[in-house]
Write a protein that holds these residues in place. Structure first.
Motif, PDB file in Angstrom:
ATOM      1  N   VAL A  91       0.866  -1.189   0.000  1.00  7.46           N
ATOM      2  CA  VAL A  91       0.000   0.000   0.000  1.00  7.46           C
ATOM      3  C   VAL A  91       0.896   1.229   0.000  1.00  7.46           C
ATOM      4  N   HIS A  92       0.629   2.140  -0.930  1.00  8.88           N
ATOM      5  CA  HIS A  92       1.492   3.320  -1.060  1.00  8.88           C
ATOM      6  C   HIS A  92       0.652   4.578  -1.254  1.00  8.88           C
ATOM      7  N   ASP A  93       1.068   5.647  -0.571  1.00 11.15           N
ATOM      8  CA  ASP A  93       0.409   6.951  -0.711  1.00 11.15           C
ATOM      9  C   ASP A  93       0.852   7.634  -2.001  1.00 11.15           C
ATOM     10  N   ALA A  94      -0.104   8.076  -2.801  1.00  9.32           N
ATOM     11  CA  ALA A  94       0.243   8.870  -3.990  1.00  9.32           C
ATOM     12  C   ALA A  94       0.994  10.138  -3.587  1.00  9.32           C
ATOM     13  N   ALA A  95       0.811  10.559  -2.349  1.00  4.16           N
ATOM     14  CA  ALA A  95       1.412  11.814  -1.884  1.00  4.16           C
ATOM     15  C   ALA A  95       2.888  11.674  -1.501  1.00  4.16           C
ATOM     16  N   ARG A  96       3.489  10.495  -1.759  1.00  7.59           N
ATOM     17  CA  ARG A  96       4.929  10.326  -1.440  1.00  7.59           C
ATOM     18  C   ARG A  96       5.710  10.084  -2.721  1.00  7.59           C
ATOM     19  N   PRO A  97       6.081  11.158  -3.411  1.00 11.82           N
ATOM     20  CA  PRO A  97       6.713  11.009  -4.727  1.00 11.82           C
ATOM     21  C   PRO A  97       8.182  10.605  -4.669  1.00 11.82           C
ATOM     22  N   LEU A  98       8.798  10.588  -3.495  1.00 11.75           N
ATOM     23  CA  LEU A  98      10.235  10.331  -3.458  1.00 11.75           C
ATOM     24  C   LEU A  98      10.599   8.942  -2.929  1.00 11.75           C
ATOM     25  N   ALA A  99       9.621   8.064  -2.805  1.00  9.37           N
ATOM     26  CA  ALA A  99       9.925   6.697  -2.349  1.00  9.37           C
ATOM     27  C   ALA A  99      10.741   5.995  -3.439  1.00  9.37           C
ATOM     28  N   SER A 100      11.834   5.370  -3.065  1.00  8.88           N
ATOM     29  CA  SER A 100      12.703   4.727  -4.060  1.00  8.88           C
ATOM     30  C   SER A 100      12.284   3.272  -4.272  1.00  8.88           C
ATOM     31  N   SER A 101      12.797   2.672  -5.355  1.00  5.94           N
ATOM     32  CA  SER A 101      12.461   1.251  -5.542  1.00  5.94           C
ATOM     33  C   SER A 101      13.158   0.393  -4.487  1.00  5.94           C
ATOM     34  N   GLN A 102      14.259   0.903  -3.910  1.00  2.00           N
ATOM     35  CA  GLN A 102      14.908   0.131  -2.833  1.00  2.00           C
ATOM     36  C   GLN A 102      13.967  -0.037  -1.646  1.00  2.00           C
ATOM     37  N   VAL A 103      13.218   1.019  -1.326  1.00  2.00           N
ATOM     38  CA  VAL A 103      12.346   0.908  -0.150  1.00  2.00           C
ATOM     39  C   VAL A 103      11.162  -0.021  -0.460  1.00  2.00           C
ATOM     40  N   PHE A 104      10.653   0.015  -1.700  1.00  2.00           N
ATOM     41  CA  PHE A 104       9.620  -0.958  -2.102  1.00  2.00           C
ATOM     42  C   PHE A 104      10.186  -2.376  -1.940  1.00  2.00           C
ATOM     43  N   ASP A 105      11.390  -2.587  -2.477  1.00  2.00           N
ATOM     44  CA  ASP A 105      11.969  -3.936  -2.439  1.00  2.00           C
ATOM     45  C   ASP A 105      12.243  -4.375  -1.006  1.00  2.00           C
ATOM     46  N   ALA A 106      12.614  -3.422  -0.151  1.00  2.00           N
ATOM     47  CA  ALA A 106      12.924  -3.782   1.246  1.00  2.00           C
ATOM     48  C   ALA A 106      11.666  -4.257   1.982  1.00  2.00           C
ATOM     49  N   VAL A 107      10.537  -3.545   1.808  1.00  2.00           N
ATOM     50  CA  VAL A 107       9.325  -3.991   2.527  1.00  2.00           C
ATOM     51  C   VAL A 107       8.805  -5.310   1.954  1.00  2.00           C
ATOM     52  N   ILE A 108       8.879  -5.450   0.625  1.00  2.00           N
ATOM     53  CA  ILE A 108       8.424  -6.710   0.004  1.00  2.00           C
ATOM     54  C   ILE A 108       9.319  -7.857   0.475  1.00  2.00           C
ATOM     55  N   GLY A 109      10.620  -7.605   0.519  1.00  2.00           N
ATOM     56  CA  GLY A 109      11.583  -8.634   0.942  1.00  2.00           C
ATOM     57  C   GLY A 109      11.323  -9.091   2.371  1.00  2.00           C
ATOM     58  N   ALA A 110      10.988  -8.149   3.244  1.00  2.00           N
ATOM     59  CA  ALA A 110      10.755  -8.516   4.649  1.00  2.00           C
ATOM     60  C   ALA A 110       9.519  -9.403   4.782  1.00  2.00           C
ATOM     61  N   VAL A 111       8.510  -9.165   3.943  1.00  2.00           N
ATOM     62  CA  VAL A 111       7.312 -10.022   3.993  1.00  2.00           C
ATOM     63  C   VAL A 111       7.632 -11.385   3.380  1.00  2.00           C
ATOM     64  N   ARG A 112       8.396 -11.385   2.294  1.00  2.00           N
ATOM     65  CA  ARG A 112       8.835 -12.678   1.728  1.00  2.00           C
ATOM     66  C   ARG A 112       9.602 -13.484   2.770  1.00  2.00           C
ATOM     67  N   ASP A 113      10.355 -12.777   3.628  1.00  2.00           N
ATOM     68  CA  ASP A 113      11.150 -13.452   4.652  1.00  2.00           C
ATOM     69  C   ASP A 113      10.319 -13.906   5.858  1.00  2.00           C
ATOM     70  N   GLY A 114       9.015 -13.624   5.863  1.00  2.00           N
ATOM     71  CA  GLY A 114       8.179 -14.208   6.908  1.00  2.00           C
ATOM     72  C   GLY A 114       7.354 -13.255   7.748  1.00  2.00           C
ATOM     73  N   ALA A 115       7.593 -11.951   7.638  1.00  2.00           N
ATOM     74  CA  ALA A 115       6.770 -11.021   8.431  1.00  2.00           C
ATOM     75  C   ALA A 115       5.364 -10.943   7.830  1.00  2.00           C
ATOM     76  N   ASP A 116       4.372 -10.615   8.671  1.00  2.00           N
ATOM     77  CA  ASP A 116       3.022 -10.374   8.147  1.00  2.00           C
ATOM     78  C   ASP A 116       2.957  -9.006   7.483  1.00  2.00           C
ATOM     79  N   GLY A 117       3.772  -8.083   7.998  1.00  2.00           N
ATOM     80  CA  GLY A 117       3.780  -6.736   7.436  1.00  2.00           C
ATOM     81  C   GLY A 117       5.150  -6.115   7.607  1.00  2.00           C
ATOM     82  N   ALA A 118       5.486  -5.139   6.757  1.00  2.00           N
ATOM     83  CA  ALA A 118       6.761  -4.428   6.895  1.00  2.00           C
ATOM     84  C   ALA A 118       6.541  -2.974   6.514  1.00  2.00           C
ATOM     85  N   VAL A 119       7.106  -2.092   7.327  1.00  2.00           N
ATOM     86  CA  VAL A 119       6.927  -0.651   7.114  1.00  2.00           C
ATOM     87  C   VAL A 119       8.295   0.027   7.139  1.00  2.00           C
ATOM     88  N   PRO A 120       8.488   1.082   6.330  1.00  2.00           N
ATOM     89  CA  PRO A 120       9.735   1.832   6.425  1.00  2.00           C
ATOM     90  C   PRO A 120       9.644   2.806   7.600  1.00  2.00           C
TER      91      PRO A 120
END
Ligand code: CTP
Ligand code: MG
Length: 214
Positions: A91-120
């Protein structure tokens, strides 16, 4: 098969900004288009959630749906439109134009690794005090606090369960926490500001210029 779906919430009214800020432009691109682009880089499909009177005219998306009165209503509307077999929802806010793909990959990676949720999260630099009106009740230990951003990633089934209650929260992680889900924090980015007031666009612009110089 869709494994990772993104919901870009862009159905707010921008009361503090003065207009629907998700359609304001930063270097010639609308904030909502920047967010949809960023989401496409890390996710298999993107669902965009829009105000009732707006037709989607940006890049092709899996679905565009109408939002609701509160942000969580908008997320729920988006959730109803993601692929049924998706495993992870971001889930991403349209109002955050400076989020990098690294931060997307980091939260997705943490869920792949077993968390129910991951937030920056980013450390809080101001001293934080709990108040009652204008009276200070206590000074909170800043070492145990983080300021949380989007994108936030979740196991799809847990996010659906969290939203089934229909409750309100300014972030989805709070709903996942309330149903007992484990939410982890990954390093956020200080530059990943949420455009809230009019001056935030100018700040975003200068952060971009700075990033381009280095
Ligand atoms: N949002 C949404 N539906 C709502 C409220 C908010 O999709 N009913 C989205 C906004 O478009 C934004 C994100 O959620 O991308 C974060 O919300 P916020 O910054 O609070 O935006 P607004 O609600 O539009 O602004 P304000 O609170 O100043 O009215
Ligand atoms: Mg709001």
């Amino acid at each position: 098969m869709v494994r990772v779906s993104a919901i870009v919430v862009a159905a707010g009214s921008g009361t503090r900004f003065g207009t629907a800020k998700q359609f304001a432009t930063l270097r010639g691109s609308r904030l909502v288009d920047i967010a949809v682009d960023a989401a496409h880089q890390s996710c298999d499909e993107v669902v965009v959630v829009l105000p009732a009177d707006v037709e989607w005219d940006g890049a092709p998306v899996a679905a565009s749906v109408r939002g609701g009165a509160e942000r969580s209503d908008s997320v729920r509307a988006g959730l109803a439109a993601v692929a049924p077999d998706t495993e992870i929802v971001v889930v991403h806010d349209a109002a955050r134009p400076l989020a990098s793909s690294q931060v997307f990959d980091a939260v997705i990676g943490a869920v792949r690794d077993g968390a129910d949720g991951a937030v920056p999260g980013v450390p809080v630099s101001d001293t934080i005090k709990r108040v009652d009106g204008d009276r200070v009740v206590e000074t909170v230990d800043r070492a145990s606090l983080v300021a949380v951003q989007t994108p936030q990633a979740f196991r799809a089934d847990v996010l659906r369960r969290a939203h089934a209650s229909g409750s309100d929260a300014t972030d989805d992680a709070a709903l996942v926490e309330s149903v007992g889900g484990t939410v982890v924090v990954v390093p956020g980015e200080p530059a990943n500001l949420k455009v809230t007031n009019e001056r935030d666009l100018a700040i975003a612009e200068s952060l971009l210029s700075e990033a381009n110089r280095s």
